[in-house]
Design a protein around this motif. Structure first.
Motif, mmCIF file in Angstrom:
data_model
loop_
_atom_site.group_PDB
_atom_site.id
_atom_site.type_symbol
_atom_site.label_atom_id
_atom_site.label_comp_id
_atom_site.label_asym_id
_atom_site.label_seq_id
_atom_site.Cartn_x
_atom_site.Cartn_y
_atom_site.Cartn_z
ATOM 1 N N TRP A 152 19.177 43.552 21.887
ATOM 2 C CA TRP A 152 20.392 43.956 22.612
ATOM 3 C C TRP A 152 20.975 45.226 21.994
ATOM 4 C CZ3 TRP A 152 25.269 44.633 20.640
ATOM 5 C CH2 TRP A 152 26.275 44.910 21.581
ATOM 6 N N ALA A 153 21.034 45.292 20.679
ATOM 7 C CA ALA A 153 21.611 46.456 20.004
ATOM 8 C C ALA A 153 20.812 47.719 20.288
ATOM 9 C CB ALA A 153 21.679 46.210 18.494
ATOM 10 N N THR B 16 27.928 35.692 17.146
ATOM 11 C CA THR B 16 28.380 34.301 17.004
ATOM 12 C C THR B 16 27.259 33.342 17.376
ATOM 13 O OG1 THR B 16 30.670 34.911 17.493
ATOM 14 C CG2 THR B 16 30.084 32.598 17.755
ATOM 15 N N ASP B 17 26.509 33.648 18.443
ATOM 16 C CA ASP B 17 25.378 32.816 18.842
ATOM 17 C C ASP B 17 24.298 32.812 17.767
ATOM 18 O OD1 ASP B 17 23.750 31.320 20.886
ATOM 19 O OD2 ASP B 17 22.495 33.110 20.698
ATOM 20 N N ALA B 18 24.009 33.988 17.186
ATOM 21 C CA ALA B 18 23.002 34.069 16.127
ATOM 22 C C ALA B 18 23.433 33.271 14.903
ATOM 23 C CB ALA B 18 22.764 35.531 15.754
ATOM 24 N N VAL B 19 24.707 33.337 14.562
ATOM 25 C CA VAL B 19 25.231 32.580 13.428
ATOM 26 C C VAL B 19 25.176 31.084 13.713
ATOM 27 C CG1 VAL B 19 27.347 32.027 12.171
ATOM 28 C CG2 VAL B 19 26.661 34.417 12.472
ATOM 29 N N ARG B 20 25.590 30.690 14.903
ATOM 30 C CA ARG B 20 25.593 29.264 15.260
ATOM 31 C C ARG B 20 24.195 28.661 15.117
ATOM 32 N NH1 ARG B 20 27.562 29.784 19.890
ATOM 33 N NH2 ARG B 20 29.757 29.361 19.366
ATOM 34 N N ALA B 21 23.177 29.399 15.531
ATOM 35 C CA ALA B 21 21.804 28.915 15.413
ATOM 36 C C ALA B 21 21.405 28.709 13.961
ATOM 37 C CB ALA B 21 20.843 29.895 16.083
ATOM 38 N N ARG B 22 22.040 29.430 13.058
ATOM 39 C CA ARG B 22 21.685 29.369 11.644
ATOM 40 C C ARG B 22 22.582 28.434 10.843
ATOM 41 N NH1 ARG B 22 19.875 33.460 14.125
ATOM 42 N NH2 ARG B 22 18.020 34.607 13.444
ATOM 43 N N LEU B 23 23.442 27.686 11.508
ATOM 44 C CA LEU B 23 24.291 26.712 10.822
ATOM 45 C C LEU B 23 23.654 25.330 10.750
ATOM 46 C CD1 LEU B 23 27.843 27.622 12.228
ATOM 47 C CD2 LEU B 23 26.816 28.279 10.034
ATOM 48 N N VAL B 24 22.484 25.170 11.370
ATOM 49 C CA VAL B 24 21.805 23.874 11.378
ATOM 50 C C VAL B 24 21.112 23.662 10.035
ATOM 51 C CG1 VAL B 24 20.042 22.461 12.481
ATOM 52 C CG2 VAL B 24 21.459 23.989 13.866
ATOM 53 N N ALA C 47 29.938 37.981 20.893
ATOM 54 C CA ALA C 47 29.294 36.777 21.423
ATOM 55 C C ALA C 47 27.874 36.632 20.888
ATOM 56 C CB ALA C 47 29.285 36.832 22.955
ATOM 57 N N GLY C 48 27.133 37.762 20.833
ATOM 58 C CA GLY C 48 25.752 37.703 20.366
ATOM 59 C C GLY C 48 25.643 37.335 18.900
#
Length: 643
Positions: A523-524, A249-257, A246-247
């Motif tokens: 988190w890691a 995927t969220d980091a990747v989603r933020a970088r798709l803009v 989940a973390g």
């Protein structure tokens, strides 16, 4: 991505030379081919080159606040800019664009230097506040984007995204720092905050530098550091695996803009494959992936990259580096400015060149090894620490010291038989042992290479002192976490991120690094060391997390890395070039090295009795630095910094 440069006068009266500002700015044109802008006022000069990614029609820099009292030049991406913009609007700030650059000036007005603590992304920027008379320099938490700065003899502060911007200043002293030379041949790069030149510094990751009008240049302020919570109650493996997916995927989603074509690097390794799989999970409409392969099968991962691309439904582009692709030997020194001895800069440069043909933004898997303990040296360091705990130094030192001395160096043998380095490491204390696994040129070879006069200038300094200071500052007592901390603070920004930044910017390509999203890294830090390294399996929890999304043989195959077959190159098609470069020219006349020692190691390698390829490569790149950078005069010959 972009390039920034500038000058600051603490008296607030000097008007800087427009030609010099233009030269500094345009030396970074490769970082920003789409637009350029400069601003000069009493006491400050700012330059910017832009690679347009978001809000293509606006976002021209330097960018000002409403009344023109605050101005910024900026390189990077702030991924939470929309949320910050909404917050700042609610506080009464007025925006003229929808780009993340404008968020910086209003965030500075609202929160001052602490504004950086609210930014999620990669950035290096310089902000000037005319009302306060302050210059504010900042760099992102992990050091993804670079920033050099120096104080000239007349008190002028100069800065730039790359060293080449500062080298346009005729007044800049080009005195090679002896400690930087020692660190370069040990680490393969010059670690932050030092640069190859005395008095020129790299702003360290997670740091800001504030220069007040009328005041001396002080020490940088660190606003963020890597954390480890080894003593916290441990989450289950299943819980961590789900949270990791989940973390990321969220980091990747933020970088798709982006308002331009976007893709990803895909080597076929765990990290880049996890990023591409996360792009699918984040809803990326179409994915363009790129890979580079080698003719030598021992160095080629391209088949795994194709398999992952097919598995994820990506449109894949692959190219092979020819076995005689040596043109970059002449190009790389000027790309990196400082001597840089990571030979994977060759395929990285070609990968960026190929990727830019299809996209303007690419996501990469860099950082996974540092965050989740994926390097072989992490595994060996763990094993060695277990031995150190059971045997005192009084026993280990003599026992393993003798064994390491008499055991032959079997570079040609299968890996299980190459025990000499491990035996030698076990004879040392923790930091010295870990340092021995990092060193590009071993201490014994460095001692032989250096000329007597240069050894005197070193005054006993050794590169291990830098690593010792970093590991002593680690916020953890666990030996694996301390090794990770050291890599995150040294190898990651000094080698991996530098390599990718310069290679990508040389082609006007922006690279985003979701594994280094700072909430994800934080988190890691709370994941138990035993879930990062399980037996022989590095990045264990990352691999477990992606079992539902990636083929098992991709996740659990032997780590290959992005290596180059240097040893065979130097004994074959590059033999003549090696001899010509190392046995003459500036390397012999610079006064740093013993010529006979260089000749000896070259012959040892050519005869096949020893593998000296890493040392030869480091010397070649240093020779290239001397010839292409150090001895090359500034393009401007007119002396004054100000007019």
């Amino acid at each position: 991505m972009c390039g920034i440069a500038g000058l600051f006068d603490r008296t607030g009266t000097r008007m800087f030379d427009a030609d010099l500002l233009d030269a500094m700015t345009d030396s970074l044109s490769h970082r920003g081919p789409d637009d350029r802008g400069t601003h000069r006022a009493p006491g400050v000069a700012l330059g910017h080159r832009r690679l347009s990614i978001i809000d293509l029609s606006a976002g021209h820099q330097p960018l000002f606040n409403e009344d023109g009292s605050v101005v910024v030049v900026y390189n990077g991406e702030i991924y939470n800019f929309a949320e910050l913009m909404a917050d700042l609007r609610a506080r009464g700030h007025v925006f003229q664009t929808r780009c993340d650059t404008e968020v910086i000036v209003h965030a500075w007005e609202e929160w001052g230097a602490h504004c950086v603590e609210r930014f999620r992304g990669m950035f290096a920027f310089a902000l000037y506040d005319a009302g306060r008379g302050d210059l504010f320099l900042a760099r992102d938490r992990l050091g993804i984007k670079p920033l050099y700065y120096t104080e000239l003899k007349d008190g002028t502060i100069a800065f730039g995204s790359e060293l080449k911007a500062l080298l346009e200043i005729p007044d800049l002293p080009r005195e090679i720092d002896p400690k930087a030379v020692e660190e370069y041949f040990a680490f393969g790069y010059v670690p932050d905050p030092r640069s190859i030149y005395t008095g020129v510094f790299k702003l360290a990751p997670g740091c800001v530098q504030i220069v007040h009008r009328g005041a001396r240049l002080g020490a940088p302020w660190q606003y963020w550091d890597v954390t480890f919570d080894d003593a916290a109650p441990q989450r289950s493996e299943a819980t961590n695996a789900e949270a990791l997916r989940a973390g990321l995927t969220d980091a990747v989603r933020a970088r798709l803009v982006a308002d331009v074509p976007l893709g990803a690097f895909l080597s076929g390794g765990v990290d880049s494959s996890a990023v591409v799989a996360s792009m699918v999970a984040a809803g990326a409409a179409s994915i363009e992936t790129s890979a580079i392969g080698f003719g030598e099968s021992d160095y080629d991962e391209s088949s795994y990259a194709r398999r992952v691309a097919e598995h994820c439904g990506a449109h894949h582009h692959a190219r092979q580096v020819a076995s005689d692709d040596f043109d970059l030997l002449e190009i790389l020194p000027a790309v990196y400015d400082e001597p840089f001895a990571d030979s994977s800069a060759i395929p990285t440069y070609r990968l960026c060149e190929q990727t830019r043909e299809h996209v303007v933004v690419a996501l990469s898997g860099d950082g996974g090894d540092e965050v989740f303990a994926g390097y072989r040296r992490h595994r060996w360091h763990h094993y060695e620490e277990l031995v150190r705990r059971r045997l005192s130094q009084r026993v280990r030192g003599p026992l393993f010291g003798v064994l390491g001395k008499i055991y032959p160096k079997l570079d040609w043998a299968p890996k299980p038989l190459r025990a000499k380095a491990t035996l030698q490491a076990l004879a040392r204390e923790t930091v010295d042992g870990y340092f021995s696994t990092l060193a590009v040129v071993p201490a014994v070879q460095r001692e032989r290479l250096y000329a007597p006069e240069f050894k005197q200038r070193l005054s006993g300094y050794r590169a291990v002192d830098h690593l010792r200071a970093v590991m002593a500052a680690a916020p953890t007592d666990h030996h694996l976490s301390r090794a990770q901390y050291a890599d995150i603070k040294t190898y990651l920004p000094g080698d991996i991120l530098t390599k990718v930044d310069r290679a990508s910017m040389a082609h006007g390509l922006e690279v985003r690094v979701p594994m280094l999203d700072h909430p994800f890294v934080e988190w890691a830090g709370g994941v138990a060391p035993g879930q990062k390294l399980r037996g022989r399996e590095g990045k264990y929890i990352l691999k477990k997390a992606f079992e539902p999304r990636l083929p098992r043989d991709v996740l659990y195959r032997e780590k290959m890395g992005f290596a180059v077959p240097l040893a065979s190159w130097f004994r074959g098609p590059l033999a003549h070039r090696v001899r010509a470069s190392l046995q003459g020219g500036p390397l012999r006349s610079c006064g740093l090295f013993e010529g006979a020692a260089i000749d000896r190691l070259v012959e040892e390698h050519m005869e096949g009795t020893q593998d000296r390829s890493q040392t030869i490569w480091a010397l070649l790149m240093f020779a290239g630095f001397l010839e292409k950078v150090h001895e090359k005069p500034a393009q401007r010959t007119r002396a004054p910094v100000s007019a």
